[in-house]
Design a protein around this motif. Structure first.
Motif, PDB file in Angstrom:
ATOM      1  N   THR A 252     -29.011  44.815 -33.210  1.00  0.00           N
ATOM      2  CA  THR A 252     -29.803  44.175 -34.268  1.00  0.00           C
ATOM      3  C   THR A 252     -29.742  42.657 -34.162  1.00  0.00           C
ATOM      4  OG1 THR A 252     -29.352  46.042 -35.750  1.00  0.00           O
ATOM      5  CG2 THR A 252     -30.137  43.999 -36.762  1.00  0.00           C
ATOM      6  N   SER A 253     -28.573  42.128 -33.861  1.00  0.00           N
ATOM      7  CA  SER A 253     -28.409  40.671 -33.758  1.00  0.00           C
ATOM      8  C   SER A 253     -28.823  40.128 -32.400  1.00  0.00           C
ATOM      9  CB  SER A 253     -26.951  40.300 -34.023  1.00  0.00           C
ATOM     10  OG  SER A 253     -26.108  40.869 -33.029  1.00  0.00           O
ATOM     11  N   LYS A 254     -29.182  41.033 -31.481  1.00  0.00           N
ATOM     12  CA  LYS A 254     -29.595  40.665 -30.116  1.00  0.00           C
ATOM     13  C   LYS A 254     -28.495  39.913 -29.371  1.00  0.00           C
ATOM     14  CE  LYS A 254     -34.498  40.628 -31.280  1.00  0.00           C
ATOM     15  NZ  LYS A 254     -35.782  39.870 -31.258  1.00  0.00           N
ATOM     16  N   LYS A 255     -27.244  40.241 -29.658  1.00  0.00           N
ATOM     17  CA  LYS A 255     -26.106  39.612 -28.981  1.00  0.00           C
ATOM     18  C   LYS A 255     -25.533  40.495 -27.881  1.00  0.00           C
ATOM     19  CE  LYS A 255     -24.617  36.831 -32.953  1.00  0.00           C
ATOM     20  NZ  LYS A 255     -23.516  36.545 -33.914  1.00  0.00           N
TER      21      LYS A 255
ATOM     22  N   ILE B 274     -28.743  42.445 -19.660  1.00  0.00           N
ATOM     23  CA  ILE B 274     -27.967  41.652 -18.706  1.00  0.00           C
ATOM     24  C   ILE B 274     -27.900  40.201 -19.164  1.00  0.00           C
ATOM     25  CG2 ILE B 274     -28.470  43.140 -16.740  1.00  0.00           C
ATOM     26  CD1 ILE B 274     -30.526  41.091 -15.823  1.00  0.00           C
ATOM     27  N   GLY B 275     -26.770  39.586 -18.910  1.00  0.00           N
ATOM     28  CA  GLY B 275     -26.562  38.195 -19.283  1.00  0.00           C
ATOM     29  C   GLY B 275     -25.378  37.646 -18.511  1.00  0.00           C
ATOM     30  N   SER B 276     -24.742  36.652 -19.078  1.00  0.00           N
ATOM     31  CA  SER B 276     -23.616  36.008 -18.393  1.00  0.00           C
ATOM     32  C   SER B 276     -22.434  36.959 -18.233  1.00  0.00           C
ATOM     33  CB  SER B 276     -23.187  34.764 -19.185  1.00  0.00           C
ATOM     34  OG  SER B 276     -22.821  35.122 -20.522  1.00  0.00           O
ATOM     35  N   GLN B 277     -22.334  37.967 -19.083  1.00  0.00           N
ATOM     36  CA  GLN B 277     -21.188  38.877 -19.055  1.00  0.00           C
ATOM     37  C   GLN B 277     -21.431  40.124 -18.206  1.00  0.00           C
ATOM     38  OE1 GLN B 277     -18.228  38.146 -20.509  1.00  0.00           O
ATOM     39  NE2 GLN B 277     -19.116  36.188 -21.132  1.00  0.00           N
ATOM     40  N   ASN B 278     -22.699  40.414 -17.888  1.00  0.00           N
ATOM     41  CA  ASN B 278     -23.009  41.668 -17.223  1.00  0.00           C
ATOM     42  C   ASN B 278     -24.010  41.461 -16.104  1.00  0.00           C
ATOM     43  OD1 ASN B 278     -21.597  43.112 -19.441  1.00  0.00           O
ATOM     44  ND2 ASN B 278     -23.396  42.516 -20.625  1.00  0.00           N
ATOM     45  N   THR B 279     -23.697  41.902 -14.903  1.00  0.00           N
ATOM     46  CA  THR B 279     -24.648  41.827 -13.793  1.00  0.00           C
ATOM     47  C   THR B 279     -25.595  43.018 -13.857  1.00  0.00           C
ATOM     48  OG1 THR B 279     -23.322  43.143 -12.246  1.00  0.00           O
ATOM     49  CG2 THR B 279     -22.869  40.771 -12.368  1.00  0.00           C
TER      50      THR B 279
END
Length: 940
Positions: free
Chosen positions: A648-651, A685-690
């Protein structure tokens, strides 16, 4: 006319009254049907009150009846019974030539051997009597209902192969709930032997699969009734329904096929079944219930209907085609047993899917007279994803309607069921509270009967049996007469059939009811003995002898471990019920019915924490899905709520998720009411997940998605390993895979190509633009295009360095008769005029399915365009769209194209010539031709 009068007299007054009614062809159940008693038949048998199913105006849908497990056979002369042969969707079209409506008034036709058409009419009439009515109501009332009045079409699809799914059947239902209708090829039940358009193969043997209670047998029954009434499939003269549960009772017999048919159908004694006089259909219902040794490797070959052999050898030779090779064969089965018949013996595989989404609502609106109450029930079921998914199964709709209608209409106190355990527990209580018949005095207490039924349910669940026999009953202390009349518990939850006076067959109405009773037995009646201690002897008898006591928490831990070790998840629902029954709210419901037997104090949190621990340890989020369902049964949604907050928070992209959180994310996505037909990797995907990590963690979601969008996500060949497993999954839902602008290289493309070759792969669109593919990758793709299982329709290889060698390799794939490619994009791939020679040669092949060719941004020059122009003149070429943007075309090439457009045939409808060195006269030449030669879009 005589036949019609006879038929009218044979139908009960209740049926005649309904058949003369102006009501629609699907009659809703009475609102108080849940309290009715089953019909008492001869021999003490009862009909279960299972004639509930909603009608729907949607054609590709479902039967209000569940499947045969919901109906009792009618007792006929000579001890024969009708089995609940029922499951298939109806069609307004006849698959064959229909008889005239007044055929019953025609004079009997004289056949060889002295037989007349009257013999066939008698046979047809007897089948109609046997299958025309379904019974509901109390024993004293008697309320037979015409099948035609309550039947609604089931949603049936055609499968490519007899693929086997070893998941628990409820898990299969959960999977099917996510599938869209566009993925399937629907087929009407009356067209079951009729090839689809563009299918030229003859269909002799059909295998229809579907989970328990989904409606297989009801469709068979409807097929028979329509045939017997002269409505459909009138090129068939004789239909022989031979359910496996009755054939099982003859497994030790040695007899000929003629004798076997005479045992079931005495009126066939004078018929020459082996002659060409009759076109015959054999229906073998319930392959999963077969206890015969169907050895298709056997050397026993039978060609004469008068030759004697064992029943299993007779069936094997019939199915293979040694006996009566022109006879049609229809086999129904639960999915787990569908591979008992070799695929080479089956010409069509269909699957019954149960209620579609609109039909779920339609069912409750038709079966509940109070529409306001129906709306309330529908809203409640939608609020619980686990309950709403289960409504795909017609039997579960009946259970839910029985429970919720009573609870909501009578304003009963207590929590409205939100979980499976609550729903089934309320259902058990309702059935147990149904009053006994007035003239019957039971000597068995409720607790004792539930104990015995639970013991039977557990023992047969361990053995993997859905049906069982008199000796199984006796071992559990169940008297069949007591069971057949005891309250509503046995008559509605538990049913029995007799066949040919050979013996009796027993089963529970549905597998989930058996699993609930088995869990009830394990929880309340075993004194916490270790039910999961493996021994060489019978699991149940050994644990009862050992009487090894453990705490309830320890029992749950062992049950969790056992369920996780199961390859096919056959203990998943049992585990859900087992942990759900430990809640104080469910125990309170059962307190008056069942006395607690030495139960130690129980800490729910211990079980919750152990399940969460297993979720953390389990590397496969897919195997953890049932554990989340167990947490839901225990009322713990902390993990799921945490993930919902992230979404919901898109985090979610910035969060480093633990393994249990990844599993929770899979569960939330798969059980969300929002459609996941399109999976977009960039959301996660983001800085924490490839990208490769996310693909692995969310693979269960990818497998359930129709379109997977991975554009420019940093996917490598490592991620392709997992994507290949998605392409190979059974069943495979993936239809579109977009991997453009990722560094896959040839190694990644080779992996994907291997997946494309798999028999389960149904991928239609593959986007590989700008993925560093060279001729090595092209070779692998060409091999996949040549695969006889290839479903690929669109391939995008734009912005890759294919050069001449790569295009030549692809062209070899395009020539193959197995290739079904319709769209090929090769823009900016270094294609030259030389490469065009191989490409045009491939597109001249017969058949060539290619309709769209994108060659934009290649240096074809006039030489390449001339080759393409020659191709457009070829009668085998069906190209409709051609992209030649910035291809170095001049007036010479333009003239060649103009000449091709004048040719007959030319199918070209769209031509892009932007960015080329064309003069005004060239533009005018083609523009003047546009309207005259069918060109719809011309770009300069």
């Amino acid at each position: 006319m005589e036949d019609k009068q006879t038929l009218k007299q044979d139908i009960s007054p209740e049926c005649r009254e309904r058949s003369n009614s102006a009501e629609p062809s699907c009659v809703s159940m009475k609102s108080d049907r849940s309290m009715e008693q089953p019909v008492q038949l001869e021999g003490g048998h009862t009909s279960t009150d299972l004639s509930d199913r909603s009608n729907s105006p949607v054609s590709s849908c479902v039967s209000m009846k569940s499947d045969r497990s919901m109906e009792q056979p009618v007792q006929l002369e000579r001890g024969h019974t009708s089995t609940d042969l029922s499951d298939r969707s109806n069609s307004p079209e006849s698959s064959c030539v229909s008889m005239k409506s007044d055929r019953s008034m025609e004079q009997p036709v004289q056949f060889e051997g002295g037989h007349t058409s009257t013999d066939l009419s008698t046979f047809r009439l007897n089948l109609l009597k046997k299958f025309q009515c379904l019974c509901e109501g109390t024993a004293t009332q008697g309320n037979p209902t015409l099948l035609n009045e309550i039947y609604t079409e089931l949603y049936i699809t055609e499968s490519e192969s007899g693929e086997i799914n070893n998941e628990h059947e409820v898990r299969q239902i959960e999977t099917h709930s996510r599938r869209t209708a566009t993925e399937d090829t629907p087929i009407k039940y009356n067209n079951i032997f009729r090839p689809l358009p563009r299918q030229d193969k003859a269909i002799r043997t059909v295998l229809t699969k579907g989970v328990a209670g989904i409606g297989k047998t009801v469709s068979v029954q409807k097929f028979i009734v329509d045939w017997a009434e002269g409505k459909e499939n009138q090129d068939v003269q004789l239909i022989f329904p031979l359910p496996f549960r009755e054939l099982n009772l003859m497994k030790d017999k040695t007899l000929s096929l003629s004798d076997l048919l005479y045992n079931f159908f005495p009126e066939t004694k004078q018929m020459e079944i082996s002659s060409d006089e009759y076109k015959v259909l054999f229906i073998f219902d319930g392959l999963d219930e077969c206890r015969l040794s169907l050895d298709f490797q056997s050397n026993v070959r039978l060609c004469d209907v008068s030759e004697s052999a064992s029943v299993d050898e007779l069936l094997m030779n019939l199915i293979v085609g040694n006996l009566l090779p022109s006879a049609l064969i229809w086999i129904t089965s639960r999915p787990a047993a569908a591979d008992l018949v070799p695929s080479e013996c089956v010409h069509r595989v269909t699957e019954v899917r149960g209620f579609s989404e609109p039909q779920k609502e339609e069912y409750f609106r038709k079966s509940i007279s109070d529409q306001s109450l129906a709306d309330t029930i529908i809203s409640h079921l939608k609020s619980s994803r686990s309950l709403h998914i289960m409504c795909h199964i017609p039997v579960f709709c009946w259970i839910s309607a029985t429970v919720l209608e009573k609870m909501l209409s009578e304003a009963e106190s207590g929590e409205i069921p939100k979980t499976l355990t609550q729903m089934y527990t309320h259902f058990l209580i309702i059935q147990t509270n149904i009053k006994h018949e007035k003239d019957y005095e039971t000597k068995v207490k409720d607790k004792d009967m539930i104990l015995r039924l639970g013991k039977l349910a557990f023992e047969q669940l361990v053995k993997g049996n859905l049906i069982f026999y008199e000796e199984d009953m006796r071992e559990c202390g169940i008297d069949e007469t007591e069971a057949s009349v005891y309250s509503g518990l046995c008559t509605q939850i538990f049913r029995q059939e007799s066949g040919l006076n050979q013996g009796k067959v027993f089963c529970f109405v549905h597998l989930t009811i058996q699993e609930h009773l088995a869990a009830l037995y394990a929880h309340f009646f075993t004194n916490n003995i270790n039910l999961f201690e493996k021994t060489k002897e019978s699991l149940l008898s050994e644990i009862l002898n050992l009487r090894k006591y453990v705490s309830l928490s320890e029992m749950h831990r062992k049950a969790v471990d056992e369920a996780l070790q199961s390859k096919n998840g056959h203990l998943d629902l049992f585990l859900r019920f087992l942990v759900g029954l430990s809640l104080e709210s469910n125990q309170t419901l059962l307190r008056e019915l069942l006395t607690r037997t030495g139960r130690c104090s129980y800490n729910k949190e211990e079980t919750v924490q152990y399940i969460k621990q297993k979720i953390t340890e389990n590397r496969s989020p897919e195997r953890s899905i049932n554990l989340f369902h167990c947490l839901n049964e225990l009322g713990d949604d902390s993990l799921m709520q945490e993930i919902q907050d992230y979404l919901t928070s898109k985090k979610i992209r910035e969060t480093k998720l633990s393994s249990s959180q990844w599993s929770a994310l899979v569960y939330v996505l798969l059980t969300s009411e929002q459609e996941m037909d399109v999976f977009v990797l960039k959301k996660f995907i983001g800085s924490q997940n490839t990208a490769d990590e996310v693909i692995l963690k969310l693979l269960p979601v990818i497998k359930e998605s129709r379109s997977v969008q991975l554009y420019d996500c940093g996917v490598t060949d490592k991620g392709c390993v997992d994507l290949t497993s998605a392409l190979r999954s059974n069943p495979s839902h993936l239809r579109e895979l977009n991997l453009s602008k990722n560094n896959l290289g040839d190694s990644g493309v080779k992996l994907l190509s291997d997946g494309l070759k798999d028999t389960y792969c149904k991928l239609e669109t593959l986007q590989l633009s700008d993925c560093r593919v060279t001729d090595e990758g092209c070779a692998a793709l060409a091999s996949a295009l040549r695969s006889n299982s290839s479903h690929l329709k669109e391939l995008n290889l734009a912005i890759n360095k294919l050069q001449v060698t790569g295009v030549n390799l692809l062209s070899d794939g395009l020539k193959d008769s197995h290739c079904k490619l319709k769209k090929l994009r090769l823009s900016y791939c270094g294609v030259t005029g030389e490469a065009c020679a191989a490409l045009t040669s491939a597109l001249r092949s017969n058949p060539s399915h290619l309709r769209e060719l994108d060659l934009n941004g290649n240096k074809l020059g006039d030489s390449g365009v001339k080759l393409l122009s020659d191709l457009l003149r070829d009668p085998h070429c069906k190209l409709e769209t051609l992209g030649l943007y910035n291809c170095g075309v001049t007036g010479e090439g333009c003239a060649a194209l103009a000449s091709a457009l004048r040719s007959n045939p030319s199918h070209l409808r769209e031509l892009n010539l932007k960015g080329n060195n064309l003069r005004d006269s060239d533009v005018k030449l083609l523009s003047d031709m546009k309207d005259d030669y069918g060109l719809q879009t011309l770009l300069f």
